[in-house]
Design a protein around this motif. Structure first.
Motif, PDB file in Angstrom:
ATOM      1  N   VAL A   1     -28.709  33.308  49.572  1.00 12.50           N
ATOM      2  CA  VAL A   1     -29.962  34.060  49.718  1.00 12.50           C
ATOM      3  C   VAL A   1     -29.608  35.397  50.344  1.00 12.50           C
ATOM      4  CG1 VAL A   1     -32.260  34.160  50.742  1.00 12.50           C
ATOM      5  CG2 VAL A   1     -31.323  31.956  50.012  1.00 12.50           C
ATOM      6  N   SER A   2     -29.968  36.492  49.694  1.00 12.34           N
ATOM      7  CA  SER A   2     -29.588  37.819  50.184  1.00 12.34           C
ATOM      8  C   SER A   2     -30.512  38.292  51.290  1.00 12.34           C
ATOM      9  CB  SER A   2     -29.616  38.834  49.041  1.00 12.34           C
ATOM     10  OG  SER A   2     -30.947  39.261  48.779  1.00 12.34           O
ATOM     11  N   TRP A   3     -30.135  39.388  51.936  1.00 13.39           N
ATOM     12  CA  TRP A   3     -30.948  40.004  52.987  1.00 13.39           C
ATOM     13  C   TRP A   3     -32.332  40.380  52.471  1.00 13.39           C
ATOM     14  CZ3 TRP A   3     -32.966  44.938  52.561  1.00 13.39           C
ATOM     15  CH2 TRP A   3     -32.474  45.704  51.513  1.00 13.39           C
ATOM     16  N   ALA A   4     -32.424  40.716  51.161  1.00 12.47           N
ATOM     17  CA  ALA A   4     -33.700  41.155  50.589  1.00 12.47           C
ATOM     18  C   ALA A   4     -34.535  40.006  50.038  1.00 12.47           C
ATOM     19  CB  ALA A   4     -33.441  42.173  49.480  1.00 12.47           C
ATOM     20  N   GLY A   5     -33.953  38.791  49.996  1.00 13.16           N
ATOM     21  CA  GLY A   5     -34.688  37.644  49.496  1.00 13.16           C
ATOM     22  C   GLY A   5     -34.301  37.197  48.104  1.00 13.16           C
ATOM     23  N   ALA A   6     -33.272  37.844  47.500  1.00 11.23           N
ATOM     24  CA  ALA A   6     -32.781  37.401  46.195  1.00 11.23           C
ATOM     25  C   ALA A   6     -32.135  36.022  46.349  1.00 11.23           C
ATOM     26  CB  ALA A   6     -31.775  38.403  45.636  1.00 11.23           C
ATOM     27  N   LYS A   7     -32.336  35.172  45.335  1.00 15.13           N
ATOM     28  CA  LYS A   7     -31.926  33.778  45.491  1.00 15.13           C
ATOM     29  C   LYS A   7     -31.060  33.301  44.327  1.00 15.13           C
ATOM     30  CE  LYS A   7     -36.077  32.377  48.069  1.00 15.13           C
ATOM     31  NZ  LYS A   7     -37.240  31.458  48.093  1.00 15.13           N
ATOM     32  N   GLY A   8     -30.271  32.281  44.638  1.00 15.98           N
ATOM     33  CA  GLY A   8     -29.558  31.548  43.616  1.00 15.98           C
ATOM     34  C   GLY A   8     -28.265  32.175  43.156  1.00 15.98           C
ATOM     35  N   LEU A   9     -27.644  31.502  42.220  1.00 14.27           N
ATOM     36  CA  LEU A   9     -26.348  31.905  41.701  1.00 14.27           C
ATOM     37  C   LEU A   9     -26.372  33.313  41.120  1.00 14.27           C
ATOM     38  CD1 LEU A   9     -24.057  29.523  39.738  1.00 14.27           C
ATOM     39  CD2 LEU A   9     -24.439  31.808  38.848  1.00 14.27           C
ATOM     40  N   MET A  10     -27.482  33.695  40.509  1.00 10.69           N
ATOM     41  CA  MET A  10     -27.600  35.014  39.870  1.00 10.69           C
ATOM     42  C   MET A  10     -28.358  36.019  40.725  1.00 10.69           C
ATOM     43  SD  MET A  10     -25.837  34.330  37.236  1.00 10.69           S
ATOM     44  CE  MET A  10     -26.007  35.815  36.260  1.00 10.69           C
ATOM     45  N   GLN A  11     -28.758  35.625  41.943  1.00  9.94           N
ATOM     46  CA  GLN A  11     -29.384  36.517  42.914  1.00  9.94           C
ATOM     47  C   GLN A  11     -30.583  37.290  42.343  1.00  9.94           C
ATOM     48  OE1 GLN A  11     -28.361  37.110  46.657  1.00  9.94           O
ATOM     49  NE2 GLN A  11     -28.479  35.071  45.777  1.00  9.94           N
ATOM     50  N   LEU A  12     -31.572  36.538  41.917  1.00  5.31           N
ATOM     51  CA  LEU A  12     -32.794  37.140  41.405  1.00  5.31           C
ATOM     52  C   LEU A  12     -33.875  37.169  42.476  1.00  5.31           C
ATOM     53  CD1 LEU A  12     -32.886  35.421  37.922  1.00  5.31           C
ATOM     54  CD2 LEU A  12     -32.571  37.853  38.337  1.00  5.31           C
ATOM     55  N   MET A  13     -34.633  38.256  42.502  1.00  5.01           N
ATOM     56  CA  MET A  13     -35.794  38.314  43.371  1.00  5.01           C
ATOM     57  C   MET A  13     -36.857  37.373  42.817  1.00  5.01           C
ATOM     58  SD  MET A  13     -35.025  40.465  45.796  1.00  5.01           S
ATOM     59  CE  MET A  13     -36.521  41.149  46.528  1.00  5.01           C
ATOM     60  N   PRO A  14     -37.560  36.630  43.663  1.00  2.00           N
ATOM     61  CA  PRO A  14     -38.582  35.684  43.182  1.00  2.00           C
ATOM     62  C   PRO A  14     -39.609  36.320  42.253  1.00  2.00           C
ATOM     63  CG  PRO A  14     -38.106  35.267  45.484  1.00  2.00           C
ATOM     64  CD  PRO A  14     -37.350  36.516  45.121  1.00  2.00           C
ATOM     65  N   ALA A  15     -40.076  37.521  42.592  1.00  2.00           N
ATOM     66  CA  ALA A  15     -41.078  38.180  41.743  1.00  2.00           C
ATOM     67  C   ALA A  15     -40.504  38.530  40.382  1.00  2.00           C
ATOM     68  CB  ALA A  15     -41.607  39.431  42.432  1.00  2.00           C
ATOM     69  N   THR A  16     -39.233  38.909  40.349  1.00  3.07           N
ATOM     70  CA  THR A  16     -38.580  39.228  39.071  1.00  3.07           C
ATOM     71  C   THR A  16     -38.436  37.982  38.213  1.00  3.07           C
ATOM     72  OG1 THR A  16     -37.362  41.040  40.119  1.00  3.07           O
ATOM     73  CG2 THR A  16     -36.518  40.216  38.019  1.00  3.07           C
ATOM     74  N   ALA A  17     -38.055  36.876  38.843  1.00  2.52           N
ATOM     75  CA  ALA A  17     -37.911  35.614  38.104  1.00  2.52           C
ATOM     76  C   ALA A  17     -39.216  35.226  37.427  1.00  2.52           C
ATOM     77  CB  ALA A  17     -37.442  34.513  39.055  1.00  2.52           C
ATOM     78  N   LYS A  18     -40.330  35.452  38.087  1.00  2.00           N
ATOM     79  CA  LYS A  18     -41.628  35.081  37.517  1.00  2.00           C
ATOM     80  C   LYS A  18     -41.939  35.877  36.254  1.00  2.00           C
ATOM     81  CE  LYS A  18     -45.074  33.733  39.974  1.00  2.00           C
ATOM     82  NZ  LYS A  18     -46.209  33.580  40.897  1.00  2.00           N
ATOM     83  N   THR A  19     -41.414  37.113  36.166  1.00  9.63           N
ATOM     84  CA  THR A  19     -41.680  37.933  34.979  1.00  9.63           C
ATOM     85  C   THR A  19     -41.002  37.381  33.732  1.00  9.63           C
ATOM     86  OG1 THR A  19     -39.801  39.452  35.292  1.00  9.63           O
ATOM     87  CG2 THR A  19     -41.873  39.989  36.433  1.00  9.63           C
ATOM     88  N   VAL A  20     -40.017  36.494  33.908  1.00 15.05           N
ATOM     89  CA  VAL A  20     -39.346  35.883  32.752  1.00 15.05           C
ATOM     90  C   VAL A  20     -39.632  34.377  32.690  1.00 15.05           C
ATOM     91  CG1 VAL A  20     -37.547  37.625  32.531  1.00 15.05           C
ATOM     92  CG2 VAL A  20     -37.190  35.695  34.077  1.00 15.05           C
ATOM     93  N   GLY A  21     -40.694  33.962  33.377  1.00 11.41           N
ATOM     94  CA  GLY A  21     -41.161  32.594  33.247  1.00 11.41           C
ATOM     95  C   GLY A  21     -40.481  31.567  34.116  1.00 11.41           C
ATOM     96  N   VAL A  22     -39.814  32.006  35.168  1.00  7.78           N
ATOM     97  CA  VAL A  22     -39.139  31.080  36.079  1.00  7.78           C
ATOM     98  C   VAL A  22     -39.788  31.184  37.456  1.00  7.78           C
ATOM     99  CG1 VAL A  22     -36.954  30.478  37.214  1.00  7.78           C
ATOM    100  CG2 VAL A  22     -36.975  31.173  34.802  1.00  7.78           C
TER     101      VAL A  22
END
Length: 463
Positions: free
Chosen positions: A323-344
């Motif tokens: 989990v990054s300082w900015a809140g990016a998560k997971g193996l590919m370090q995606l921001m939660p809001a960004t993940a939602k834009t692609v259906g995750v």
């Protein structure tokens, strides 16, 4: 010690942020002694005050003024001024009530504003390698080369210090457009230059990127600053002061401070990624435990699966718990809001299968968005990887700057990459063609270099 560090950088833009319910009132003052239901405020773009990162609005000042408005049940109308002088003029003209940015506490400004809220204390420090040759006293600068931006406050402080010491400091000035103070810090870390001088807040922020540095030697007097309101807004100033002193704010403030100034932001691996990988992967062997997943989902954007794997390696070293300082998560370090834009959904990012799927879907989305501006599909991959790292808006800005300043807007290396570096300077992020403000371009340029370096390595060692 530093109480609340900030970095004084600005950019011309406007942003309105509704945060709570309430009726609108003009920003003309408080004739009835009450704070208005709408708080008209402004700040400046900068690496800690207000910026866009991976499509998310962030910043130390931004988060604090947003919290203040929420806690006090105010609607926040937040604008971004082009400079400190413009910010003060907005206060003076009644366009805003609050400058949510650290205004220096000096006699010149005390005549037109009332300081309030958090008081920060900063000073200039020497940035040097952390080793046994560490300089611990200003007299140790005699005979040393110290690199600073030309015509900067650091240059003039060193000139004065040199006179105080009777001469002997070799002050080396840098004038390149795409080279800024943060780059000099990076160059000290890499051993390319021996020393530089910056404000303590800038030093502390950058130490979270370059933990091997020493920033402990102070070379100037303390400098004080805080937010400010117009002189006639006593009620608002009192409300901000009382809010700052509330006990329940102290822990939250500490967490926000830690997020921007203490949590490590250095990407893994710290050293050259190819060198780090070279001892781990033998020719013909698998890259990671997720190779099959990378192969399957790389078909979504139509990329080589090893490029997708290289992004994952550079983002997390294949560690799905990151989990990054900015809140990016997971193996590919995606921001939660960004993940939602692609259906995750955000909670799915801990699942490597879903996280890699989301990353591949985002790459396809970015590729489509950049296809018209960068027609060559191979060249476009560098732009896409850059946008994956920082957000599409900053890459659009870099393309626009490249077009304006005679660079090839369809080529990354030496062209749009240079324009991305330029977006760290006020001259360029103030440019009319720029829509997304300040950008720590060095981080993204380095990310693209690392991704393609590792990608080349993967190609040579795998099938």
């Amino acid at each position: 010690m530093i109480k609340l560090p900030f970095l004084h950088i600005s950019l011309l833009a406007l942003a309105t942020v509704p945060l709570a319910c309430g009726s609108n009132k003009a920003a003309s003052g408080e004739t009835d002694g009450n704070v208005p239901d709408t708080l008209h405020a402004a700040t400046l773009y900068g690496p800690t005050s207000y910026f866009s990162y991976r499509g998310q609005t962030m910043g130390f000042d931004y988060e604090n003024v947003k919290r203040f408005a929420e806690d006090e049940n105010l609607v926040l109308d937040l604008k971004v001024a082009p400079s400190l002088n413009a910010l003060l003029k907005m206060l003076e003209n009644g366009e805003i009530e609050l400058a949510a940015y650290p205004i220096p506490i000096i006699e010149e400004y005390n005549k037109v504003v009332r300081h309030c809220g958090y008081k920060e204390i900063t000073w200039q420090v020497l940035v040097q390698p952390h080793n046994k040759e560490r300089i611990s006293d200003v007299t140790g600068l005699v005979g040393k080369d110290v690199y600073v931006e030309s015509d900067s406050k650091y240059y003039y402080r060193l000139k004065n210090l040199d006179q105080e010491l009777g001469g002997g400091i070799n002050i080396v000035t840098i004038t390149k457009d795409s080279l800024i103070t943060e780059d000099l810090i990076r160059m000290v870390d890499r051993g390319e230059i021996p020393l530089t001088v910056v404000d303590s807040d800038i030093a502390e922020l950058n130490k979270s990127y370059y933990p091997r540095l020493d920033i402990g030697m102070k070379i100037s007097l303390d400098q004080f600053s805080s937010w400010a309101v117009r002189n006639d807004l006593d009620s608002l100033a009192s409300k901000i002061n009382n809010w700052e002193k509330r006990h329940d704010n102290s822990q939250m403030l500490r967490e926000i401070y830690k997020k921007y100034f203490e949590i490590s932001k250095s990407s893994a691996p710290y050293e050259n990624p190819v060198e780090a990988l070279g001892v781990k992967i033998k020719k013909g062997k698998r890259i990671s435990n997720y190779d099959a997943t990378f192969r399957r989902h790389a078909k979504i954007p139509g990329y080589d699966w090893r490029l997708l794997a290289s992004i994952g390696f550079n983002e997390s070293s294949f560690n799905n718990d990151t989990v990054s300082w900015a809140g990016a998560k997971g193996l590919m370090q995606l921001m939660p809001a960004t993940a939602k834009t692609v259906g995750v959904e955000p909670e799915e990012l801990v699942n490597p299968e879903r996280c890699i799927f989301a990353a591949a879907s985002l790459l396809k989305k970015l590729d489509l968005a950049l296809a018209e501006k960068v027609p060559d599909p191979d060249e476009r991959q560098r732009f896409v990887v850059a946008a994956y790292n920082c957000g599409l808006g900053h890459i659009y800005d870099a393309i626009a700057l490249a077009e304006k300043y005679g660079l090839d807007s369809k080529r990354w290396i030496g062209n749009v990459s240079e324009a991305a570096l330029m977006k760290s300077r006020p001259k360029y992020y103030n440019d009319k063609v720029v829509k997304n403000g300040y950008f720590r371009g060095r981080e993204t340029v380095d990310f693209v270099d690392k991704v393609f370096s590792v990608y080349d390595f993967f190609i040579k060692h795998t099938q």
